[in-house]
Design an enzyme around this catalytic site. Structure first.
Site, short mmCIF file in Angstrom:
data_model
loop_
_atom_site.label_atom_id
_atom_site.label_comp_id
_atom_site.label_asym_id
_atom_site.label_seq_id
_atom_site.Cartn_x
_atom_site.Cartn_y
_atom_site.Cartn_z
N ASP A 106 0.82 -1.21 0.00
CA ASP A 106 0.00 0.00 0.00
C ASP A 106 0.86 1.26 0.00
O ASP A 106 1.54 1.56 0.98
CB ASP A 106 -0.91 -0.01 1.23
N ASP A 284 -1.92 5.43 -6.20
CA ASP A 284 -2.23 4.61 -5.04
C ASP A 284 -2.40 3.14 -5.42
O ASP A 284 -3.31 2.80 -6.18
CB ASP A 284 -3.50 5.13 -4.37
#
Length: 412
Positions: A106, A284
């Protein structure tokens, strides 16, 4: 330290659900400068009632709200830390001897934590050192040894040991590799406002790599259990992209500047129909789709003729509309990156993996869930990163992009 003086450490992505002849570097290899590769798995999680779009929008809402409520980003609240429908995970070891955990990769968060599965909790070993702090509300913090690859070891890495977690299936936690500032305010205890160095930071600080940099290469695939990409710590791997790699500074606009935030505009087709004017947003890995502000999405829906699907939340188009679909251009710095018509659709062989109908053509561009002007007006997620190499250079506060062998792939 073992392997002192390494320049690059690379983690190779493995997939549960996809396959294509094209691949990033696929074996555990050492190059000059040396780097290491490890398998990572792409997973589909169909549990729950929320669809793909709803989960991505929930994450976007959490990212937008982070400056007001840091705790909204942890995996123990009502907002998912990452989109659990589709995600990438890497196996790392924690402790001495190491216990293995499958962690979601992440770039939108920076804490690393384990223990999401009751059958694989954090296990204290001889190298575990409790700090007395609580991380993100429900995780005891330990400093511990983390093994990234054989012989590639981080000492005294801050790790959260979850006592409660929600929504995590088949994975044990998160490997946060975003900006270290995102860890501020995540501790409760004697060190409330302290930062927790990320694994990326500690690899650099402990001399394992020469640059505080990460490079990410995904690629589009369509079936079964093959390698799906590579993440490189300590630099970029030029074998995984086509030169040149262009960098832009991290945006100065809040709240996008807290993440791997950039400024970009988007146009549609060769005439350059404006879709999104120059604005700030983020890149992201924890978001599946390519999300744009709701007003920009209305323009995109109009030019494509897409019709919302009630089950998946995605836009659908007919085969005739797909034949006329034009490229979407992302203008970042002085460069433009072409998201081809094929790159704008979900892999048709994987429709049922997201609750869709076989043979239907779904578009992967969707609404952020908020209008433009909020300082975070787009998210270039996994579907964007499958077509372009991406680098985050923490030392110089910049993000880089390049085309790859998969930019013009027609696998979807």
């Amino acid at each position: 330290m073992p392997f002192a003086g390494l320049h690059l450490v690379s983690l190779l992505f493995h997939i549960f659900a996809l396959s294509v002849p094209l691949q990033c570097t696929v074996a555990l290899v050492v190059r000059e400068p040396p780097f290491f590769t490890l398998p990572v798995t792409r997973r589909f999680n169909m549990t729950g009632t929320a669809n793909l779009v709803q989960l991505d929008q929930a994450r976007a809402k959490a990212l937008l709200a982070r400056s007001q409520a840091v705790s909204s980003m942890n995996g123990t609240t009502g907002v998912p830390a990452v989109n659990q429908y589709v995600n990438y995970a890497v196996t790392i070891g924690v402790g001495t001897p190491p216990n293995n955990y499958s962690l979601l990769v992440d770039t939108g968060s920076s804490n690393t934590w384990v223990g999401a599965q009751l059958l694989n909790p954090y296990k204290e070993t001889s190298s575990s050192k409790p700090t007395g702090d609580i991380v993100s509300g429900t995780r005891n913090e330990f400093n511990d040894t983390v093994t990234i690859a054989p012989g590639v070891v981080i000492e005294n890495q801050g790790i959260g040991a979850a006592t409660v977690s929600k929504g995590f299936k088949q994975v044990d936690g998160i490997l946060g590799i975003g900006p270290v500032d995102l860890t501020e305010g995540t501790l409760a205890g004697p060190n409330t406002m302290s930062e927790i160095p990320t694994v990326r930071d500690n690899l650099f600080k402990q001399g394992t790599v020469e640059e505080n940099k990460v490079g990410i290469c995904f690629f589009p695939t369509t079936s079964g259990n093959l390698t799906d990409g590579v993440i490189t710590f300590g630099g970029v791997d030029s074998t995984n992209f086509k030169e040149p790699l262009y960098y832009v500074p991290i945006t100065s606009t809040a709240p996008a500047n807290r993440y791997v935030g950039i400024d970009q505009s988007i146009t549609y087709g060769s005439p350059g129909t404006p879709v999104l004017p120059t604005t700030a947003g983020i890149v992201d890995t924890g978001t599946t789709l390519t999300l744009i502000a709701s007003d920009a999405f209305a323009t995109y829906q109009n030019v494509t003729g897409g019709v919302p699907d009630s089950t998946t939340g995605l836009l659908t188009i007919t085969p005739a509309q797909f034949a006329n679909l034009q490229s979407l251009w992302f203008h970042i710095g002085n460069s433009s990156y072409e998201l081809t018509p094929n790159a704008q659709i979900w892999p048709r062989s994987l429709n049922t993996a997201i609750g869709g109908t076989a043979g239907t053509i779904y578009l992967i561009v969707n609404s952020l869930g908020s209008s433009s002007g909020h300082g975070l007006d787009f998210i270039n997620g996994m579907t964007f990163l499958q077509r372009f190499y991406h680098a985050y250079d923490a030392t110089n506060n910049r993000a880089g992009f390049a085309t790859t062998d998969f930019t013009n792939a027609t696998t979807n």
